[in-house]
Design a protein around this motif. Structure first.
Motif, PDB file in Angstrom:
ATOM      1  N   ALA A 195       0.731  -1.244  -0.171  1.00 15.71           N
ATOM      2  CA  ALA A 195      -0.187   0.025   0.043  1.00 15.71           C
ATOM      3  C   ALA A 195       0.954   1.231   0.043  1.00 15.71           C
ATOM      4  N   GLY A 196       2.041   1.085   0.259  1.00 20.99           N
ATOM      5  CA  GLY A 196       2.949   2.367   0.091  1.00 20.99           C
ATOM      6  C   GLY A 196       3.450   2.775   1.528  1.00 20.99           C
ATOM      7  N   LEU A 197       3.498   1.987   2.458  1.00 16.09           N
ATOM      8  CA  LEU A 197       3.926   2.676   3.933  1.00 16.09           C
ATOM      9  C   LEU A 197       5.295   2.719   3.975  1.00 16.09           C
ATOM     10  N   PHE A 198       5.971   1.934   3.421  1.00 12.15           N
ATOM     11  CA  PHE A 198       7.651   2.295   3.364  1.00 12.15           C
ATOM     12  C   PHE A 198       8.216   3.086   2.374  1.00 12.15           C
ATOM     13  N   ARG A 199       7.578   3.242   1.306  1.00 12.85           N
ATOM     14  CA  ARG A 199       7.776   4.244   0.295  1.00 12.85           C
ATOM     15  C   ARG A 199       7.506   5.446   0.844  1.00 12.85           C
ATOM     16  N   LEU A 200       6.684   5.905   1.908  1.00 11.35           N
ATOM     17  CA  LEU A 200       6.271   6.890   2.649  1.00 11.35           C
ATOM     18  C   LEU A 200       6.979   7.086   3.849  1.00 11.35           C
ATOM     19  N   ARG A 201       8.503   6.351   3.947  1.00 14.97           N
ATOM     20  CA  ARG A 201       9.171   6.410   4.966  1.00 14.97           C
ATOM     21  C   ARG A 201       8.886   6.044   6.235  1.00 14.97           C
ATOM     22  N   ALA A 202       8.129   5.123   6.421  1.00 10.72           N
ATOM     23  CA  ALA A 202       7.528   4.680   7.774  1.00 10.72           C
ATOM     24  C   ALA A 202       8.645   3.532   7.934  1.00 10.72           C
ATOM     25  N   VAL A 203       8.615   3.085   9.107  1.00  7.43           N
ATOM     26  CA  VAL A 203       9.661   2.143   9.824  1.00  7.43           C
ATOM     27  C   VAL A 203       9.067   1.056  10.374  1.00  7.43           C
ATOM     28  N   LEU A 204       9.588   0.003  10.264  1.00  5.32           N
ATOM     29  CA  LEU A 204       9.076  -1.264  11.012  1.00  5.32           C
ATOM     30  C   LEU A 204       9.846  -1.439  12.302  1.00  5.32           C
ATOM     31  N   ILE A 205       9.123  -1.474  13.255  1.00  5.45           N
ATOM     32  CA  ILE A 205       9.907  -1.446  14.651  1.00  5.45           C
ATOM     33  C   ILE A 205       9.338  -2.721  15.670  1.00  5.45           C
ATOM     34  N   GLY A 206       9.991  -2.996  16.468  1.00  9.85           N
ATOM     35  CA  GLY A 206       9.311  -3.986  17.352  1.00  9.85           C
ATOM     36  C   GLY A 206      10.273  -5.442  16.850  1.00  9.85           C
ATOM     37  N   SER A 207       9.596  -6.448  17.348  1.00 12.90           N
ATOM     38  CA  SER A 207       9.889  -7.762  17.217  1.00 12.90           C
ATOM     39  C   SER A 207      10.026  -8.428  15.730  1.00 12.90           C
ATOM     40  N   VAL A 208       9.152  -7.783  14.976  1.00  8.72           N
ATOM     41  CA  VAL A 208       9.274  -8.447  13.572  1.00  8.72           C
ATOM     42  C   VAL A 208      10.306  -7.542  12.796  1.00  8.72           C
ATOM     43  N   ALA A 209      10.655  -6.405  13.394  1.00 11.03           N
ATOM     44  CA  ALA A 209      11.951  -5.552  12.691  1.00 11.03           C
ATOM     45  C   ALA A 209      13.292  -6.698  13.106  1.00 11.03           C
ATOM     46  N   PHE A 210      13.117  -6.775  14.691  1.00 13.46           N
ATOM     47  CA  PHE A 210      14.311  -7.731  15.141  1.00 13.46           C
ATOM     48  C   PHE A 210      14.782  -8.803  14.292  1.00 13.46           C
ATOM     49  N   SER A 211      13.725  -9.417  13.499  1.00 17.64           N
ATOM     50  CA  SER A 211      13.900 -10.697  13.056  1.00 17.64           C
ATOM     51  C   SER A 211      14.740 -10.696  11.701  1.00 17.64           C
ATOM     52  N   THR A 212      14.899  -9.088  11.344  1.00 14.23           N
ATOM     53  CA  THR A 212      15.882  -8.972  10.084  1.00 14.23           C
ATOM     54  C   THR A 212      17.184  -8.772  10.516  1.00 14.23           C
ATOM     55  N   TYR A 213      17.389  -8.690  11.560  1.00 16.73           N
ATOM     56  CA  TYR A 213      18.896  -8.288  11.929  1.00 16.73           C
ATOM     57  C   TYR A 213      19.657  -9.600  11.748  1.00 16.73           C
ATOM     58  N   ALA A 214      19.338 -10.588  11.874  1.00 19.77           N
ATOM     59  CA  ALA A 214      20.271 -11.886  11.806  1.00 19.77           C
ATOM     60  C   ALA A 214      20.781 -11.786  10.324  1.00 19.77           C
ATOM     61  N   GLY A 215      20.044 -11.674   9.370  1.00 21.15           N
ATOM     62  CA  GLY A 215      20.566 -11.769   7.966  1.00 21.15           C
ATOM     63  C   GLY A 215      21.364 -10.175   7.570  1.00 21.15           C
ATOM     64  N   MET A 216      20.938  -9.306   8.174  1.00 14.69           N
ATOM     65  CA  MET A 216      21.613  -7.947   8.000  1.00 14.69           C
ATOM     66  C   MET A 216      23.181  -8.141   8.409  1.00 14.69           C
ATOM     67  N   LEU A 217      23.212  -8.835   9.872  1.00  8.63           N
ATOM     68  CA  LEU A 217      24.591  -8.698  10.561  1.00  8.63           C
ATOM     69  C   LEU A 217      25.185 -10.154  10.133  1.00  8.63           C
ATOM     70  N   GLY A 218      24.525 -11.071   9.609  1.00 10.90           N
ATOM     71  CA  GLY A 218      25.042 -12.362   9.548  1.00 10.90           C
ATOM     72  C   GLY A 218      25.409 -13.106  10.756  1.00 10.90           C
ATOM     73  N   VAL A 219      24.594 -13.162  11.310  1.00 11.42           N
ATOM     74  CA  VAL A 219      24.615 -13.980  12.676  1.00 11.42           C
ATOM     75  C   VAL A 219      23.382 -14.884  12.850  1.00 11.42           C
ATOM     76  N   ARG A 220      23.397 -16.026  13.914  1.00 11.27           N
ATOM     77  CA  ARG A 220      22.164 -16.691  14.229  1.00 11.27           C
ATOM     78  C   ARG A 220      21.726 -16.071  15.437  1.00 11.27           C
ATOM     79  N   LEU A 221      20.428 -15.671  15.363  1.00 11.21           N
ATOM     80  CA  LEU A 221      19.491 -15.195  16.626  1.00 11.21           C
ATOM     81  C   LEU A 221      18.547 -15.917  17.069  1.00 11.21           C
ATOM     82  N   PRO A 222      18.177 -16.181  18.276  1.00  9.55           N
ATOM     83  CA  PRO A 222      17.399 -17.332  18.772  1.00  9.55           C
ATOM     84  C   PRO A 222      16.017 -16.830  18.374  1.00  9.55           C
ATOM     85  N   SER A 223      14.989 -17.884  17.974  1.00  8.80           N
ATOM     86  CA  SER A 223      13.490 -17.427  17.556  1.00  8.80           C
ATOM     87  C   SER A 223      12.975 -17.006  18.721  1.00  8.80           C
TER      88      SER A 223
END
Length: 362
Positions: free
Chosen positions: A116-144
């Motif tokens: 719908a365009g939320l991130f195009r309008l520069r909104a930011v995903l925060i909280g635990s759903v955002a936390f799940s992206t850091y494993a791939g971004m940093l290249g580490v294994r994070l516990p589910s």
């Protein structure tokens, strides 16, 4: 020691993030439209005009001219290609390799809002759903276990929402496309405004913004013109969290292009808010989760040689005043040992030890 992901998967994650960004750009800005420059308050911005059957162009926000990545993508628009099937294969491969993704419902909600365009309008995903992206971004294994959540939180800067001249479709309709039982939850302080939406199973979607540097806005919902009829809660410390967010990919379906807080800011922010949770059972559970996520990210950042960024983020928060310092030190006293050790490596062990002793002796 935190286990790093094989370099081949880190490379694939980075490639998927780029392909997903390209795919979202094509979805947001179809080939039959064109880009235009609009000057707002002395600054140049990219907008996109799309012809409609009614004969009037629909204008959508793209981003600032000064953002080199956006300008390059605008110029290369005709050459961008997308292969959804290949992206699905990459997501599947990365998930099988142990990289986390959201639970399916959170994925559906985030994807619907992204489309719908939320991130195009520069909104930011925060909280635990955002936390799940850091494993791939940093290249580490994070516990589910550190990612379990029953809600999805999104934030947008108030100035962007006010000045962008664009908006989501009605956000309740977007959410009801995922689950027709979503309903608006009136704000306690102003029943005419809505900052949260909830379905029959209690899954909650909430919108937040910074409190614009004054306590007078705390507890009062802020109108957000770009959020499709939603307002936003304005808790303290949020402006720090969402400053200069980073683009990444949520490992769901063919990948969802999202903006998330910089991981070092997320970690410091979690340390602060952990000390301000309510002391009831739910508040203690949330504080424990805050501290677990902060500790894991402190460790991951140091292990992956991002300690300098963590030190800079810490210093910025520390310099913001006494309330910030108090929250950081109070959180530090309850931080798991692996997080304390990692923070000591980034800041210097003497500094961390002295902070903890000083607070304990009060």
């Amino acid at each position: 020691m935190m286990k790093e992901i094989d370099i081949s998967y880190r490379t694939m994650f980075a490639e998927l993030a780029q392909r997903t960004l390209d795919g979202q750009f094509l979805a947001d800005f179809p080939m039959e439209g064109w880009f235009v420059t609009v000057t707002v308050k002395g600054r140049d911005y990219w907008y996109f005009d799309l012809p409609t059957p009614e004969g009037k162009d629909k204008r959508s926000y793209v981003g600032p001219h000064s953002d080199e990545a956006i300008t390059e993508r605008v110029k290369a628009h005709k050459e961008i290609k997308d292969n959804i099937r290949e992206r699905r294969r990459m997501v599947s491969t990365l998930r099988r390799a142990g990289l986390p993704g959201p639970d399916p419902f959170a994925g559906d909600v985030t994807k619907a809002l992204a489309d719908a365009g939320l991130f195009r309008l520069r909104a930011v995903l925060i909280g635990s759903v955002a936390f799940s992206t850091y494993a791939g971004m940093l290249g580490v294994r994070l516990p589910s276990s550190a990612m379990q959540t029953g809600d999805a939180d999104f934030a947008q800067d108030f100035a962007i929402s006010s000045e962008v001249g664009d908006s989501l479709p009605p956000v309740l309709e977007v959410l009801q496309s995922v689950d027709p039982e979503f309903r608006a939850v009136p704000h306690q302080a102003d029943k005419a405004k809505v900052v949260a939406f909830q379905n029959a199973k209690g899954y909650r979607v909430e919108f937040l913004t910074g409190n614009r540097g004054s306590d007078e806005y705390t507890g009062e919902p802020s109108p957000m013109p770009a959020l499709g009829g939603a307002s936003a809660e304005n808790p303290r410390f949020l402006d720090y969290l969402i400053y200069e967010p980073v683009g990444t990919v949520l490992l769901f379906r063919e990948g969802v292009n999202v903006l998330v807080p910089a991981p070092e800011r997320y970690a410091v922010h979690k340390l602060i808010v952990s000390s301000r949770r309510l002391t009831d059972t739910l508040g203690r559970v949330k504080a424990d989760k805050d501290l677990s996520q902060a500790s894991l990210l402190f460790e991951a950042l140091v292990e992956t040689r991002h300690g300098d960024e963590l030190a800079d983020a810490w210093a910025e928060a520390w310099d913001r005043g006494d309330a910030w310092k108090e929250g950081m030190v109070n959180g530090l006293l309850r931080l798991p040992n692996n997080g304390v050790k990692a923070l000591g490596k980034a800041l210097g062990p003497d500094m961390v030890e002295n902070l903890m002793k000083k607070r304990s002796n009060r």
